[in-house]
Design an enzyme around this catalytic site. Sequence first.
Site, PDB file in Angstrom:
ATOM      1  N   SER A   1       0.836  -1.198   0.000  1.00  0.00           N
ATOM      2  CA  SER A   1       0.000   0.000   0.000  1.00  0.00           C
ATOM      3  C   SER A   1       0.868   1.243   0.000  1.00  0.00           C
ATOM      4  CB  SER A   1      -0.890  -0.001   1.255  1.00  0.00           C
ATOM      5  OG  SER A   1      -1.538   1.236   1.430  1.00  0.00           O
TER       6      SER A   1
ATOM      7  N   TYR B   1      -2.978  -0.347   9.836  1.00  0.00           N
ATOM      8  CA  TYR B   1      -2.902  -0.785   8.442  1.00  0.00           C
ATOM      9  C   TYR B   1      -1.556  -0.393   7.833  1.00  0.00           C
ATOM     10  CZ  TYR B   1      -4.182  -1.268   3.503  1.00  0.00           C
ATOM     11  OH  TYR B   1      -4.225  -1.620   2.176  1.00  0.00           O
TER      12      TYR B   1
END
Length: 259
Positions: free
Chosen positions: A151, A164
């Site tokens: 990500s 995350y």
Amino acid sequence: MTSQDYLSELFSLDGRVALVTGGSSGIGRAIATALAGAGANVVIVARREAELASTVEELKATGAKAAWVSADLGTREGVREAAEAAAAVFGEPDILVNSAGVNLRPHMSELDDDVWDTTMAVNLDAPYLLGRRFGPGMAERGFGRIIHITSQQAHRALFQSGAYGVSKGGLESLARSQAEAWSPYGVTCNTLVPGFVMTPLNVRLSSDPERVAALAARTMVGRNGLAEDFAGAAVFLASRASAYVTGQALFVDGGFSVR
């Protein structure tokens, strides 16, 4: 040699076995479809049986060899059971794609132990355990490809990165550690780094039209990503063509990360 022969030599996955977690939706599904299209026998692993069955049915309709395993990758026992079930279908995988993930984003001040533990279990522990299970075998056979989906949050803090972002940063470090361990034996380990992609995992942002438009404007190509944008990069990293590419993060983000 014809151009077709040349391209086949570089990119064909005929005879290879691929395991794709999160392969029933989003980026994982697009990658599973691409690997199958390049000739690999594909096993997809996820939770929801209906989506798994639908994906495999579509793959088989194209002539591909495909199967599914339903599993909870949030527990170590679940990961181990999934690994053994997947390997029992077409044999030990040559290609491992870790696309399964959870995207829980409470503010850091509201982040509790349950969210942290769930995030780390699925996003980081599962890829580690699957790599530990299959990486040594790939090294013994002299060929392997491990691909993680990370990500933007692995590189910068935005949109409440929280746990995350930590998990994805750890996943990129894991890829480098795996590359260090196994690349001398023909196993490459890399990550694909999405920008904003319109998938179920990003439903929180994709439900805001203004935010979606702003994210598209930040890219250099003028649009947000689609799951199928990852097909070519995945086949490249899974094939012989990427034999000298390892420990790297390949951004598939339309230029999002350089603005």
